[in-house]
Design a protein around this motif. Structure first.
Motif, PDB file in Angstrom:
ATOM      1  N   MET A   1      -9.657   7.173  -5.587  1.00  0.00           N
ATOM      2  CA  MET A   1      -9.055   6.865  -4.284  1.00  0.00           C
ATOM      3  C   MET A   1      -7.648   7.469  -4.209  1.00  0.00           C
ATOM      4  O   MET A   1      -6.816   7.220  -5.079  1.00  0.00           O
ATOM      5  N   ASN A   2      -7.418   8.275  -3.195  1.00  0.00           N
ATOM      6  CA  ASN A   2      -6.117   8.897  -3.005  1.00  0.00           C
ATOM      7  C   ASN A   2      -5.368   8.210  -1.872  1.00  0.00           C
ATOM      8  O   ASN A   2      -5.960   7.875  -0.832  1.00  0.00           O
ATOM      9  N   TRP A   3      -4.070   8.027  -2.051  1.00  0.00           N
ATOM     10  CA  TRP A   3      -3.227   7.434  -1.020  1.00  0.00           C
ATOM     11  C   TRP A   3      -1.841   8.044  -1.116  1.00  0.00           C
ATOM     12  O   TRP A   3      -1.257   8.120  -2.216  1.00  0.00           O
ATOM     13  N   ILE A   4      -1.323   8.528  -0.007  1.00  0.00           N
ATOM     14  CA  ILE A   4       0.010   9.127   0.026  1.00  0.00           C
ATOM     15  C   ILE A   4       0.974   8.148   0.683  1.00  0.00           C
ATOM     16  O   ILE A   4       0.740   7.700   1.812  1.00  0.00           O
ATOM     17  N   GLN A   5       2.030   7.812  -0.017  1.00  0.00           N
ATOM     18  CA  GLN A   5       2.997   6.849   0.510  1.00  0.00           C
ATOM     19  C   GLN A   5       3.782   7.444   1.684  1.00  0.00           C
ATOM     20  O   GLN A   5       4.374   8.522   1.559  1.00  0.00           O
ATOM     21  N   PRO A   6       3.794   6.766   2.827  1.00  0.00           N
ATOM     22  CA  PRO A   6       4.619   7.247   3.953  1.00  0.00           C
ATOM     23  C   PRO A   6       6.099   7.003   3.668  1.00  0.00           C
ATOM     24  O   PRO A   6       6.481   5.923   3.200  1.00  0.00           O
ATOM     25  N   ILE A   7       6.910   7.989   3.928  1.00  0.00           N
ATOM     26  CA  ILE A   7       8.349   7.865   3.678  1.00  0.00           C
ATOM     27  C   ILE A   7       9.011   6.982   4.732  1.00  0.00           C
ATOM     28  O   ILE A   7       9.933   6.216   4.430  1.00  0.00           O
ATOM     29  N   ASP A   8       8.535   7.061   5.966  1.00  0.00           N
ATOM     30  CA  ASP A   8       9.132   6.303   7.061  1.00  0.00           C
ATOM     31  C   ASP A   8       8.055   5.496   7.784  1.00  0.00           C
ATOM     32  O   ASP A   8       7.631   5.837   8.902  1.00  0.00           O
ATOM     33  N   PRO A   9       7.574   4.408   7.171  1.00  0.00           N
ATOM     34  CA  PRO A   9       6.443   3.671   7.751  1.00  0.00           C
ATOM     35  C   PRO A   9       6.765   2.979   9.070  1.00  0.00           C
ATOM     36  O   PRO A   9       5.865   2.687   9.858  1.00  0.00           O
ATOM     37  N   LEU A  10       8.039   2.691   9.344  1.00  0.00           N
ATOM     38  CA  LEU A  10       8.423   1.970  10.558  1.00  0.00           C
ATOM     39  C   LEU A  10       8.948   2.904  11.654  1.00  0.00           C
ATOM     40  O   LEU A  10       9.456   2.439  12.675  1.00  0.00           O
ATOM     41  N   ASN A  11       8.837   4.230  11.395  1.00  0.00           N
ATOM     42  CA  ASN A  11       9.322   5.243  12.349  1.00  0.00           C
ATOM     43  C   ASN A  11      10.810   5.081  12.673  1.00  0.00           C
ATOM     44  O   ASN A  11      11.274   5.409  13.770  1.00  0.00           O
ATOM     45  N   ASN A  12      11.512   4.529  11.742  1.00  0.00           N
ATOM     46  CA  ASN A  12      12.969   4.388  11.832  1.00  0.00           C
ATOM     47  C   ASN A  12      13.491   4.425  10.400  1.00  0.00           C
ATOM     48  O   ASN A  12      13.304   3.470   9.651  1.00  0.00           O
ATOM     49  N   ILE A  13      14.127   5.537  10.032  1.00  0.00           N
ATOM     50  CA  ILE A  13      14.454   5.750   8.634  1.00  0.00           C
ATOM     51  C   ILE A  13      15.396   4.684   8.086  1.00  0.00           C
ATOM     52  O   ILE A  13      15.270   4.248   6.931  1.00  0.00           O
ATOM     53  N   ALA A  14      16.328   4.212   8.929  1.00  0.00           N
ATOM     54  CA  ALA A  14      17.261   3.178   8.480  1.00  0.00           C
ATOM     55  C   ALA A  14      16.534   1.859   8.235  1.00  0.00           C
ATOM     56  O   ALA A  14      16.754   1.182   7.221  1.00  0.00           O
ATOM     57  N   LEU A  15      15.644   1.500   9.150  1.00  0.00           N
ATOM     58  CA  LEU A  15      14.886   0.254   9.017  1.00  0.00           C
ATOM     59  C   LEU A  15      13.921   0.337   7.830  1.00  0.00           C
ATOM     60  O   LEU A  15      13.764  -0.630   7.072  1.00  0.00           O
ATOM     61  N   SER A  16      13.275   1.485   7.663  1.00  0.00           N
ATOM     62  CA  SER A  16      12.366   1.672   6.534  1.00  0.00           C
ATOM     63  C   SER A  16      13.113   1.567   5.200  1.00  0.00           C
ATOM     64  O   SER A  16      12.622   0.965   4.242  1.00  0.00           O
ATOM     65  N   ALA A  17      14.320   2.144   5.145  1.00  0.00           N
ATOM     66  CA  ALA A  17      15.134   2.063   3.926  1.00  0.00           C
ATOM     67  C   ALA A  17      15.540   0.622   3.650  1.00  0.00           C
ATOM     68  O   ALA A  17      15.541   0.170   2.499  1.00  0.00           O
ATOM     69  N   LEU A  18      15.867  -0.119   4.703  1.00  0.00           N
ATOM     70  CA  LEU A  18      16.244  -1.529   4.550  1.00  0.00           C
ATOM     71  C   LEU A  18      15.096  -2.348   3.987  1.00  0.00           C
ATOM     72  O   LEU A  18      15.280  -3.158   3.066  1.00  0.00           O
ATOM     73  N   VAL A  19      13.905  -2.138   4.530  1.00  0.00           N
ATOM     74  CA  VAL A  19      12.727  -2.871   4.043  1.00  0.00           C
ATOM     75  C   VAL A  19      12.432  -2.514   2.589  1.00  0.00           C
ATOM     76  O   VAL A  19      12.106  -3.384   1.776  1.00  0.00           O
ATOM     77  N   ALA A  20      12.586  -1.240   2.245  1.00  0.00           N
ATOM     78  CA  ALA A  20      12.337  -0.805   0.868  1.00  0.00           C
ATOM     79  C   ALA A  20      13.326  -1.442  -0.109  1.00  0.00           C
ATOM     80  O   ALA A  20      13.001  -1.658  -1.282  1.00  0.00           O
ATOM     81  N   CYS A  21      14.536  -1.749   0.368  1.00  0.00           N
ATOM     82  CA  CYS A  21      15.574  -2.338  -0.486  1.00  0.00           C
ATOM     83  C   CYS A  21      15.428  -3.850  -0.652  1.00  0.00           C
ATOM     84  O   CYS A  21      16.044  -4.433  -1.550  1.00  0.00           O
ATOM     85  N   LEU A  22      14.643  -4.484   0.205  1.00  0.00           N
ATOM     86  CA  LEU A  22      14.558  -5.943   0.190  1.00  0.00           C
ATOM     87  C   LEU A  22      14.086  -6.530  -1.149  1.00  0.00           C
ATOM     88  O   LEU A  22      14.668  -7.519  -1.614  1.00  0.00           O
ATOM     89  N   PRO A  23      13.048  -5.976  -1.793  1.00  0.00           N
ATOM     90  CA  PRO A  23      12.673  -6.538  -3.100  1.00  0.00           C
ATOM     91  C   PRO A  23      13.798  -6.452  -4.130  1.00  0.00           C
ATOM     92  O   PRO A  23      13.981  -7.373  -4.935  1.00  0.00           O
ATOM     93  N   ILE A  24      14.564  -5.347  -4.112  1.00  0.00           N
ATOM     94  CA  ILE A  24      15.684  -5.208  -5.043  1.00  0.00           C
ATOM     95  C   ILE A  24      16.752  -6.251  -4.729  1.00  0.00           C
ATOM     96  O   ILE A  24      17.298  -6.908  -5.631  1.00  0.00           O
ATOM     97  N   ALA A  25      17.050  -6.418  -3.424  1.00  0.00           N
ATOM     98  CA  ALA A  25      18.036  -7.421  -3.024  1.00  0.00           C
ATOM     99  C   ALA A  25      17.558  -8.819  -3.406  1.00  0.00           C
ATOM    100  O   ALA A  25      18.364  -9.676  -3.813  1.00  0.00           O
ATOM    101  N   PHE A  26      16.241  -9.047  -3.292  1.00  0.00           N
ATOM    102  CA  PHE A  26      15.698 -10.377  -3.596  1.00  0.00           C
ATOM    103  C   PHE A  26      15.886 -10.744  -5.057  1.00  0.00           C
ATOM    104  O   PHE A  26      16.262 -11.882  -5.372  1.00  0.00           O
ATOM    105  N   ILE A  27      15.633  -9.791  -5.970  1.00  0.00           N
ATOM    106  CA  ILE A  27      15.752 -10.129  -7.391  1.00  0.00           C
ATOM    107  C   ILE A  27      17.206 -10.400  -7.768  1.00  0.00           C
ATOM    108  O   ILE A  27      17.502 -11.286  -8.583  1.00  0.00           O
ATOM    109  N   PHE A  28      18.146  -9.672  -7.151  1.00  0.00           N
ATOM    110  CA  PHE A  28      19.564  -9.960  -7.397  1.00  0.00           C
ATOM    111  C   PHE A  28      19.941 -11.333  -6.844  1.00  0.00           C
ATOM    112  O   PHE A  28      20.691 -12.092  -7.469  1.00  0.00           O
ATOM    113  N   TRP A  29      19.420 -11.644  -5.651  1.00  0.00           N
ATOM    114  CA  TRP A  29      19.664 -12.953  -5.053  1.00  0.00           C
ATOM    115  C   TRP A  29      19.111 -14.064  -5.943  1.00  0.00           C
ATOM    116  O   TRP A  29      19.777 -15.077  -6.193  1.00  0.00           O
ATOM    117  N   GLY A  30      17.894 -13.853  -6.448  1.00  0.00           N
ATOM    118  CA  GLY A  30      17.274 -14.866  -7.285  1.00  0.00           C
ATOM    119  C   GLY A  30      18.015 -15.079  -8.606  1.00  0.00           C
ATOM    120  O   GLY A  30      18.199 -16.220  -9.045  1.00  0.00           O
TER     121      GLY A  30
END
Length: 258
Positions: A1-30
């Motif tokens: 099974m092949n799958w290519i990760q979309p770089i900008d899944p939300l069609n807004n590069i700033a918003l997509s970058a923010l969502v991508a950073c959330l897990p990292i921010a969460f572990i620091f918060w925790g």
């Protein structure tokens, strides 16, 4: 099974970058704010990343779970396996009394705290970074400095700063090997490129370390030792990374510098 990760899944590069950073921010918060146990914060972060991968990025559930499993196995072998061996060896030296001998030997070389920090935090710490990596070098070298009379928090800060030069080749080259796996660039090519840029930092770090500890004027008193330590480390780091590979630069350069 092949799958290519979309770089900008939300069609807004700033918003997509923010969502991508959330897990990292969460572990620091925790870890920092909620003071969670490491395993609990990591597990919750992984679950959050899985949800984001499926919902936001549209990654197939099967591939998401296989990716999580692959990450867990890679964390155990070789990363945790290297750490386990290093901590086991450290505990053996402590229980057998050999750690006190090593510590006393370090202290007997010089009573000058600037040079003690240079030898233990920089040179010996680089050797431990190459052999074990992760948090082990800072934990071991800072405990040695504390045994020599350094303030615990101060010792930890000194060792963390000293660890900046060797960390790229830590854990027998795990960062380089991982970068090679995810980028399909040969390990040797990455090792050579890092080995041609990092030695510049390796020369600067000993001076920077002592300046923070003692100021510019008192650093000038020990500049020959700092120059020898930094240049020796940098030369062997360059030599091994360019001609032997990514696994031994810190081990060989740390021993040579020491």
């Amino acid at each position: 099974m092949n799958w290519i990760q979309p770089i900008d899944p939300l069609n807004n590069i700033a918003l997509s970058a923010l969502v991508a950073c959330l897990p990292i921010a969460f572990i620091f918060w925790g870890l920092i704010i909620r003071k969670m146990k490491g395993y609990l914060a990591s597990l919750l972060t992984m679950l959050l990343a899985i949800v984001f991968a499926v919902v936001v990025y549209g990654m197939p559930i099967k591939l998401t779970l296989l990716s999580a499993l692959h990450g867990a196995l890679y964390g155990i072998f070789p990363i945790c396996w290297v750490i386990f061996g290093a901590v086991f060896l450290y505990n053996v030296t402590v229980r057998s009394g050999q750690f006190e001998i090593i510590k006393n030997f370090m202290a007997s070389i010089t009573p000058d705290r600037r040079l003690q920090a240079l030898l233990i935090a920089f040179s010996f710490g680089a050797f431990l970074e190459g052999a074990a990596g992760m948090g082990a070098p800072v934990a071991i070298t800072s405990s040695m400095l504390v045994g020599l009379g350094f303030n615990p928090l101060y010792a930890a800060a000194v060792c963390l700063i000293a660890n900046t030069a060797p960390v790229a080749f830590g854990s027998v080259g795990i960062p380089i090997i991982t970068a090679s796996h995810v980028s399909d660039i040969p390990e040797m090519a990455i090792s050579q490129m890092i080995g041609r840029t990092l030695p510049i930092l390796s020369i600067i770090v000993p001076f920077y370390l002592v300046v923070i500890m003692a100021g510019v004027k008192k650093t000038a008193d020990v500049w020959p030792a700092l120059l020898v330590s930094g240049v020796t480390f940098a030369f062997f780091q360059w030599l091994t990374s360019n001609y032997l590979g990514p696994m031994l630069p810190d081990v060989i350069a740390g021993l040579a510098s020491f």
